[in-house]
Design an enzyme around this catalytic site. Structure first.
Site, short mmCIF file in Angstrom:
data_model
loop_
_atom_site.label_atom_id
_atom_site.label_comp_id
_atom_site.label_asym_id
_atom_site.label_seq_id
_atom_site.Cartn_x
_atom_site.Cartn_y
_atom_site.Cartn_z
N PHE A 116 0.86 -1.18 0.00
CA PHE A 116 0.00 0.00 0.00
C PHE A 116 0.89 1.23 0.00
CE2 PHE A 116 -4.50 0.91 0.45
CZ PHE A 116 -5.06 -0.33 0.22
N GLN A 241 -7.85 14.65 3.22
CA GLN A 241 -7.15 13.82 2.22
C GLN A 241 -7.97 13.65 0.95
OE1 GLN A 241 -6.37 9.32 2.80
NE2 GLN A 241 -4.38 10.31 2.75
N HIS A 243 -8.13 11.28 -2.11
CA HIS A 243 -7.63 9.97 -2.55
C HIS A 243 -7.43 10.03 -4.05
CE1 HIS A 243 -7.38 5.72 -3.37
NE2 HIS A 243 -7.48 5.43 -2.10
N LEU A 253 -14.87 5.37 -4.84
CA LEU A 253 -13.48 4.98 -4.64
C LEU A 253 -13.09 3.69 -5.35
CD1 LEU A 253 -11.08 6.04 -2.89
CD2 LEU A 253 -11.54 4.08 -1.42
N GLU A 256 -6.71 1.87 -3.26
CA GLU A 256 -5.28 1.84 -3.53
C GLU A 256 -4.76 0.41 -3.65
OE1 GLU A 256 -3.43 4.83 -1.00
OE2 GLU A 256 -1.75 3.46 -0.80
N ARG A 287 -0.67 9.31 -0.66
CA ARG A 287 -1.81 9.82 -1.45
C ARG A 287 -1.70 11.29 -1.81
NH1 ARG A 287 -6.39 6.47 1.93
NH2 ARG A 287 -5.85 4.50 0.93
N HIS A 354 -11.68 12.26 0.67
CA HIS A 354 -11.74 10.92 1.23
C HIS A 354 -11.71 10.86 2.74
CE1 HIS A 354 -11.24 6.62 1.23
NE2 HIS A 354 -10.06 6.68 1.82
N ARG A 395 -2.78 10.92 5.85
CA ARG A 395 -2.85 9.54 6.35
C ARG A 395 -2.35 8.55 5.31
NH1 ARG A 395 -6.46 5.40 5.74
NH2 ARG A 395 -8.18 6.61 4.84
C1 LIG Z 1 -14.94 4.10 0.35
C2 LIG Z 1 -13.95 4.08 1.49
C3 LIG Z 1 -12.94 3.14 1.52
C4 LIG Z 1 -12.01 3.12 2.56
N1 LIG Z 1 -11.03 2.16 2.58
C5 LIG Z 1 -10.17 2.10 3.63
C6 LIG Z 1 -9.19 1.06 3.73
O1 LIG Z 1 -9.11 0.15 2.90
N2 LIG Z 1 -8.33 1.08 4.77
C7 LIG Z 1 -8.39 2.03 5.74
O2 LIG Z 1 -7.59 1.99 6.67
N3 LIG Z 1 -9.32 3.02 5.68
C8 LIG Z 1 -10.21 3.05 4.66
N4 LIG Z 1 -11.16 4.06 4.63
C9 LIG Z 1 -11.29 4.96 5.78
C10 LIG Z 1 -11.98 4.25 6.93
O3 LIG Z 1 -12.89 3.31 6.42
C11 LIG Z 1 -12.73 5.21 7.84
O4 LIG Z 1 -11.93 6.28 8.19
C12 LIG Z 1 -13.16 4.47 9.12
O5 LIG Z 1 -13.83 3.28 8.80
C13 LIG Z 1 -14.01 5.35 10.01
O6 LIG Z 1 -14.52 4.57 11.07
P1 LIG Z 1 -15.32 5.23 12.26
O7 LIG Z 1 -15.72 4.12 13.17
O8 LIG Z 1 -14.53 6.34 12.82
O9 LIG Z 1 -16.61 5.88 11.58
P2 LIG Z 1 -17.79 5.26 10.67
O10 LIG Z 1 -17.53 3.87 10.26
O11 LIG Z 1 -18.06 6.26 9.62
O12 LIG Z 1 -19.01 5.20 11.68
C14 LIG Z 1 -19.62 6.37 12.18
C15 LIG Z 1 -20.75 5.96 13.10
O13 LIG Z 1 -21.23 7.12 13.76
C16 LIG Z 1 -22.63 7.11 13.76
N5 LIG Z 1 -23.07 8.51 13.84
C17 LIG Z 1 -22.66 9.57 13.11
N6 LIG Z 1 -23.31 10.68 13.51
C18 LIG Z 1 -24.13 10.32 14.52
C19 LIG Z 1 -25.07 11.01 15.33
N7 LIG Z 1 -25.32 12.32 15.18
N8 LIG Z 1 -25.74 10.30 16.27
C20 LIG Z 1 -25.55 8.97 16.43
N9 LIG Z 1 -24.68 8.27 15.67
C21 LIG Z 1 -23.98 8.95 14.74
C22 LIG Z 1 -23.04 6.42 12.47
O14 LIG Z 1 -24.30 5.86 12.60
C23 LIG Z 1 -21.94 5.35 12.37
O15 LIG Z 1 -22.35 4.19 13.08
C24 LIG Z 1 -12.10 4.08 3.60
C25 LIG Z 1 -13.11 5.03 3.58
C26 LIG Z 1 -14.02 5.05 2.52
C27 LIG Z 1 -15.07 6.12 2.53
#
Ligand SMILES: Cc1cc2nc3c(=O)[nH]c(=O)nc-3n(C[C@H](O)[C@H](O)[C@H](O)COP(=O)(O)OP(=O)(O)OC[C@H]3O[C@@H](n4cnc5c(N)ncnc54)[C@H](O)[C@@H]3O)c2cc1C
Length: 581
Positions: A116, A241, A243, A253, A256, A287, A354, A395
């Site tokens: 990666f 970021q 992407h 997306l 990568e 990136r 991203h 990142r």
């Molecule tokens: C398409 C895509 C591909 C990616 N691929 C990778 C990868 O291969 N490797 C990597 O390391 N990273 C990757 N990333 C980045 C990574 O996936 C995210 O940064 C990470 O999963 C975020 O996790 P999180 O638990 O912080 O938030 P999220 O998974 O976004 O969860 C947020 C949670 O908060 C809750 N929430 C939000 N607002 C409220 C509210 N007001 N009240 C109650 N609940 C709320 C939602 O319901 C949800 O459950 C990718 C991101 C994207 C968009």
């Protein structure tokens, strides 16, 4: 209105929230509040992988991983935090394996690893295979695995509960502590007050401030917005970021992982242009560098397509079996959304918004900071909502799925342990008043503006002026646009005035958060007169360590204006160097 009492409230059921819940629910009475059904969280969209220096397929160690993370983040990384993350990465992956996550395997049965961007052997010598993966559905597998384990452990979920306010109560010594949250229940329109000893924010990112983005519709930065309105700071918000490989014109997306498996970026002349920008690791540069190189090729007239406005991701030299086994979803995206067959044709790609490097400042125990040194007792944050800061100004790919597991776990443990020692603080008087006022104002407004129009205009000006390249002129333009949009937002009306499943209402609330966060991003970006990581200023081309090797801290003032301050970067072992790849 209903009132609930818990030891720990976790807001968000993505990877960070559920990893926290697994720790906290065994130790203290815990509830998870989430606006989405847990398995719809954006973590489930993550594709490429989660890194850890397991050294399963070639030599590797956590110190090389730390170095890559620090250099990848253009030296704005807090190095103590990066050390914690890279050391704990190995157990984080093994924990998921034990929970049942179906990682891809080597022929010998060990967890397989792939390349990666920015992950290297021995301080930049060559790309290293560090990313653990489950085809190109790693996030999906993580989210499902965590959810199943939460169900097994009896974690209590409040699904489709939107948290719209954080409650704080002054202690006897005058220090404000977290005392709960206020939530709006989508199904009924009811307001719920949750009184708790500790609150963990795990609400994810805010990519929806941009038009071209890989982020889901729901990534509106609610957690950051709520904290901001409480007068607590946000850190490094200018660093967003882009992407490199979003599907051109759409932003969806293509992981990568494609380049990790050997795909190559080419311009309209068929040239592998990354050889000029990053001679050692080429297409696997971090990136920020790849995104800028692509934008530059387009600017200099070497873009492909009828409008010369994208470049090409070439997988045609990869064996079909490899594409089918390791990149099935993203190749399907190219077929479905662009009608392109990746076996035989290169795929049009362009940078897409991203990931938020900035967010709610925390220390390595996931405790939220109220300023450069003091914490808010009882308040924690982890995942994309937080800024620890392990990603600095850029990142590395696969470091976020790692971050959410490492710091989600830490937040869950810390919050539960704090809850054991703390008393339940009284709720503030009229705890629900602010949320009721917000909801009532939107429901009764007779204004003439529409949510959709304002959101579209915000996203357009952000794409035009605050994307891969920025200048004083572009940033002042978007700042002025946001001020006008905020005025117009005060005059919005929604058509659904009902109580049940009123998504119109919640989209209006979310737009309020987006406007606030876009403004913090832009004001912070104007103030940083240098180029570093994801923040590239054409009027200040160089990184300026003398004046700007420090974190931005933004604070909301009582009159709504934004005050900026700085916070030192924690440097342990790696002094800033020129960033050659
Ligand atoms: C398409 C895509 C591909 C990616 N691929 C990778 C990868 O291969 N490797 C990597 O390391 N990273 C990757 N990333 C980045 C990574 O996936 C995210 O940064 C990470 O999963 C975020 O996790 P999180 O638990 O912080 O938030 P999220 O998974 O976004 O969860 C947020 C949670 O908060 C809750 N929430 C939000 N607002 C409220 C509210 N007001 N009240 C109650 N609940 C709320 C939602 O319901 C949800 O459950 C990718 C991101 C994207 C968009």
């Amino acid at each position: 209105m209903q009132t609930h009492k818990y030891d720990v409230i976790i807001v968000g059921a993505g990877g960070a929230g559920m990893r926290a819940a697994l720790e906290s629910s065994g130790r203290a009475r815990t509830a998870v509040l989430t606006k989405l059904y847990p398995t719809r969280s954006h973590t489930g969209a993550a594709q490429g992988g989660m890194c850890a220096a397991l050294a399963n397929v070639e030599d590797d160690n956590w110190e090389w991983h730390t170095f890559d993370t620090v250099k990848g983040g253009d030296y704005l990384v807090d190095q103590d935090a990066a050390e914690v993350m890279c050391k704990e990465a190995i157990d984080a992956v093994l924990d998921l394996e034990k929970m049942g996550l179906p990682f891809n395997r080597t022929p010998a049965g060990r967890i397989d690893q792939r390349r990666f961007g920015g992950h290297t052997r021995n301080h930049g010598e060559a790309p290293v295979r560090r990313s653990c993966y489950a085809a190109d559905r790693t996030g999906h597998m993580i989210l499902q695995t965590l959810y199943q384990n939460c169900v097994k452990q009896g974690v209590e979920f409040f699904n489709e509960f939107y948290v719209l306010d954080l409650l704080m109560t002054p202690r006897a010594d005058g220090v404000e502590v977290a005392s709960g949250v206020v939530a709006y229940e989508l199904a009924t329109g009811e307001i719920h007050v949750f009184n708790a000893k500790a609150v963990v924010l795990a609400t994810g990112g805010f990519g929806k401030v941009f038009k071209t983005t890989s982020n889901a519709h729901t990534l509106t930065g609610d957690g950051m917005g709520v904290v901001w309105r409480k007068g607590l700071p946000l850190e490094d918000m200018e660093f967003f970021q882009f992407h490199p490989t979003g599907l051109a014109g759409l932003g969806i997306l293509l992981s990568e992982a494609a380049r990790g498996e050997g795909a190559i970026l080419r311009n309209s002349e068929g040239e592998r242009f990354m050889e000029r920008y990053a001679p050692t690791i080429k297409d696997l540069a971090p990136r920020d560098i790849v995104a800028r190189s692509m934008a530059n090729e387009v600017r200099e007239g070497r873009g492909a397509g009828p409008h010369k406005d994208y470049v090409l991701l070439d997988l045609t030299h990869l064996p079909r079996e490899q594409i089918d086994a390791k990149l099935p979803d993203i190749t399907e995206f190219a077929r479905t959304y662009l009608g392109v067959e990746p076996y035989t044709e290169p795929v049009p790609v362009y940078p897409t918004a991203h990931y938020a490097m900035g967010g709610v400042p925390t220390n390595v125990e996931a405790e939220v900071l109220r300023n450069n040194t003091d914490v808010v007792p009882g308040l924690y944050a982890a995942g994309e909502v937080a800024c620890v800061s392990v990603h600095g100004s850029n990142r590395l790919g696969t470091n976020s799925l790692l971050d959410i597991n490492v710091f989600g776990r830490r937040a869950g443990i810390a919050a539960a342990e704090y809850a054991h020692s703390a008393e339940l603080a009284d709720l503030p008087v009229n705890a629900e008043a602010q949320v009721i006022a917000l909801v009532e104002r939107l429901l009764t407004s007779t204004g003439t503006e529409k949510v959709n129009t304002i959101r579209t205009e915000l996203q357009n000006t952000m794409d035009r002026n605050a994307q891969v390249f920025r200048t004083e002129e572009s940033l002042s333009e978007v700042e002025a646009d946001i001020v006008k949009l905020k005025d117009r937002y005060d005059n919005i009306a929604i058509s659904d005035k009902g109580k049940r499943y009123n998504s119109d209402l919640l989209e209006a609330v979310e737009l309020g958060f987006l406007l606030d966060l876009a403004q913090v991003l832009v004001v912070s970006a104007r103030n940083r007169k240098e180029s570093r990581g994801g923040h590239a200023r054409e009027d200040y081309l160089e990184r300026d360590d003398k004046n700007y090797m420090k974190h931005t801290m933004a604070y909301r003032q009582a009159d709504g204006s934004i005050a900026l301050d700085w916070k030192p970067v924690v440097v342990t072992r790696y002094q800033p160097m020129a960033r050659k790849y």
